[in-house]
Design a protein around this motif. Structure first.
Motif, mmCIF file in Angstrom:
data_model
loop_
_atom_site.group_PDB
_atom_site.id
_atom_site.type_symbol
_atom_site.label_atom_id
_atom_site.label_comp_id
_atom_site.label_asym_id
_atom_site.label_seq_id
_atom_site.Cartn_x
_atom_site.Cartn_y
_atom_site.Cartn_z
ATOM 1 N N VAL A 175 0.708 -1.408 -0.438
ATOM 2 C CA VAL A 175 0.248 -0.194 0.208
ATOM 3 C C VAL A 175 0.575 1.390 0.104
ATOM 4 N N TYR A 176 2.534 1.422 0.650
ATOM 5 C CA TYR A 176 2.942 2.388 0.682
ATOM 6 C C TYR A 176 3.510 2.364 -0.599
ATOM 7 N N LYS A 177 3.859 1.604 -0.885
ATOM 8 C CA LYS A 177 5.018 1.953 -1.880
ATOM 9 C C LYS A 177 4.486 2.637 -3.442
ATOM 10 N N PRO A 178 3.387 2.525 -4.139
ATOM 11 C CA PRO A 178 2.869 3.501 -5.038
ATOM 12 C C PRO A 178 3.644 5.082 -4.466
ATOM 13 N N LEU A 179 2.527 5.184 -2.693
ATOM 14 C CA LEU A 179 2.097 6.972 -2.342
ATOM 15 C C LEU A 179 4.201 7.036 -2.178
ATOM 16 N N LEU A 180 5.103 6.108 -2.101
ATOM 17 C CA LEU A 180 6.440 6.709 -1.857
ATOM 18 C C LEU A 180 7.337 6.707 -2.945
ATOM 19 N N GLN A 181 7.032 5.828 -3.609
ATOM 20 C CA GLN A 181 7.168 6.329 -5.276
ATOM 21 C C GLN A 181 7.340 7.730 -5.801
ATOM 22 N N GLU A 182 6.355 8.200 -5.503
ATOM 23 C CA GLU A 182 6.220 9.731 -5.890
ATOM 24 C C GLU A 182 6.806 10.344 -5.318
ATOM 25 N N LEU A 183 8.114 9.930 -3.787
ATOM 26 C CA LEU A 183 8.382 10.737 -3.316
ATOM 27 C C LEU A 183 9.806 10.576 -3.421
ATOM 28 N N GLY A 184 10.011 9.242 -4.304
ATOM 29 C CA GLY A 184 11.720 8.694 -4.983
ATOM 30 C C GLY A 184 11.526 8.090 -3.225
ATOM 31 N N LEU A 185 11.364 7.182 -2.324
ATOM 32 C CA LEU A 185 11.000 7.015 -1.855
ATOM 33 C C LEU A 185 11.231 5.433 -1.149
ATOM 34 N N THR A 186 12.038 4.247 -0.623
ATOM 35 C CA THR A 186 11.512 3.287 -0.606
ATOM 36 C C THR A 186 10.881 3.348 1.203
ATOM 37 N N TYR A 187 10.480 2.103 1.604
ATOM 38 C CA TYR A 187 9.369 1.999 2.714
ATOM 39 C C TYR A 187 10.624 2.198 3.769
ATOM 40 N N PRO A 188 12.318 1.535 4.042
ATOM 41 C CA PRO A 188 13.067 1.568 4.888
ATOM 42 C C PRO A 188 13.126 2.653 4.655
ATOM 43 N N GLN A 189 13.548 4.022 2.952
ATOM 44 C CA GLN A 189 13.733 4.820 3.598
ATOM 45 C C GLN A 189 13.165 5.877 3.906
ATOM 46 N N TYR A 190 12.357 5.938 3.566
ATOM 47 C CA TYR A 190 11.142 6.633 3.852
ATOM 48 C C TYR A 190 10.935 6.918 6.068
ATOM 49 N N LEU A 191 11.454 5.390 6.516
ATOM 50 C CA LEU A 191 11.460 5.156 7.810
ATOM 51 C C LEU A 191 12.342 5.949 8.261
ATOM 52 N N ALA A 192 13.594 6.158 7.150
ATOM 53 C CA ALA A 192 14.499 6.783 7.811
ATOM 54 C C ALA A 192 14.080 7.787 8.215
ATOM 55 N N MET A 193 13.209 8.817 6.314
ATOM 56 C CA MET A 193 13.316 9.865 6.673
ATOM 57 C C MET A 193 12.594 10.390 7.994
ATOM 58 N N MET A 194 11.562 9.310 8.375
ATOM 59 C CA MET A 194 10.370 9.887 9.479
ATOM 60 C C MET A 194 11.736 9.913 10.872
ATOM 61 N N VAL A 195 12.569 9.335 11.003
ATOM 62 C CA VAL A 195 13.443 9.358 12.077
ATOM 63 C C VAL A 195 14.136 11.036 12.178
ATOM 64 N N LEU A 196 14.587 10.841 10.567
ATOM 65 C CA LEU A 196 15.458 12.535 10.934
ATOM 66 C C LEU A 196 13.957 13.707 10.912
ATOM 67 N N TRP A 197 12.974 13.242 10.036
ATOM 68 C CA TRP A 197 12.270 14.141 10.402
ATOM 69 C C TRP A 197 11.729 14.714 12.074
ATOM 70 N N GLN A 198 11.565 14.159 12.637
ATOM 71 C CA GLN A 198 11.772 13.819 14.572
ATOM 72 C C GLN A 198 13.162 15.022 14.844
ATOM 73 N N GLY A 199 13.802 14.333 14.179
ATOM 74 C CA GLY A 199 15.289 14.818 15.218
ATOM 75 C C GLY A 199 16.664 15.049 14.473
ATOM 76 N N ASP A 200 16.421 16.205 13.943
ATOM 77 C CA ASP A 200 17.552 16.507 12.961
ATOM 78 C C ASP A 200 18.834 16.233 13.527
ATOM 79 N N GLY A 201 20.291 15.592 13.247
ATOM 80 C CA GLY A 201 21.590 15.665 13.650
ATOM 81 C C GLY A 201 21.664 14.491 14.498
ATOM 82 N N ILE A 202 20.617 13.603 14.085
ATOM 83 C CA ILE A 202 21.528 12.650 15.276
ATOM 84 C C ILE A 202 22.311 11.500 14.738
#
Length: 149
Positions: free
Chosen positions: A30-57
């Motif tokens: 379900v996530y795949k087509p949504l993330l393709q629009e962002l140019g991200l894979t699901y694991p990349q999306y998870l990493a980006m969510m962590v970074l969006w929550q706290g940059d500089g980790i």
């Protein structure tokens, strides 16, 4: 081929692990087509969510947050850096430590991703309350399993 002996505890459909595994596979689909629009894979999306929550980790911190090995995370982070979404910088205090910082492009991607959770709720055909309760149960299960390993 006829089944000779029914062993209920070994029936695939009776397994919690299979229910979790198959649901995870479908959730990712379900996530795949949504993330393709962002140019991200699901694991990349998870990493980006962590970074969006706290940059500089650090890589170690993001690895712990995602319950993954830092070595397996490094190639993913290098790809995100190559896409211009983050910068990996060695710590001045300890050069073994790599710190992660979002770029302007990485921060802007957050705004594009804002609609994804709503799409997932709609696809689930569940209420927000049902999904929140399920998430809480899964987190409790994950915590118990984490203590067992």
């Amino acid at each position: 081929m006829a089944m000779q002996d029914t062993c209920a505890e070994l029936l695939l459909d009776n397994q919690l692990c299979f229910a979790l595994y198959s649901t995870s596979l479908l959730m990712t689909k379900v996530y795949k087509p949504l993330l393709q629009e962002l140019g991200l894979t699901y694991p990349q999306y998870l990493a980006m969510m962590v970074l969006w929550q706290g940059d500089g980790i650090t890589v170690g911190e993001i690895s712990a947050r995602l319950l993954t090995d830092p070595g397996s995370l490094t190639p993913l982070l290098k790809r995100l850096e190559a896409e211009g979404l983050l910068k990996r910088i060695r710590s001045s205090a300890d050069e073994r430590v790599v710190e992660l910082f979002l770029t302007d492009k990485g921060r802007a991607l957050r705004e594009q991703a804002r609609a994804i959770p709503t799409c997932i709720v709609e696809a689930s055909q569940q209420s927000i309350e049902q999904l929140a309760a399920l998430k809480d149960e899964l987190v409790a299960l994950r915590n118990s399993l984490q203590q067992a390993v």
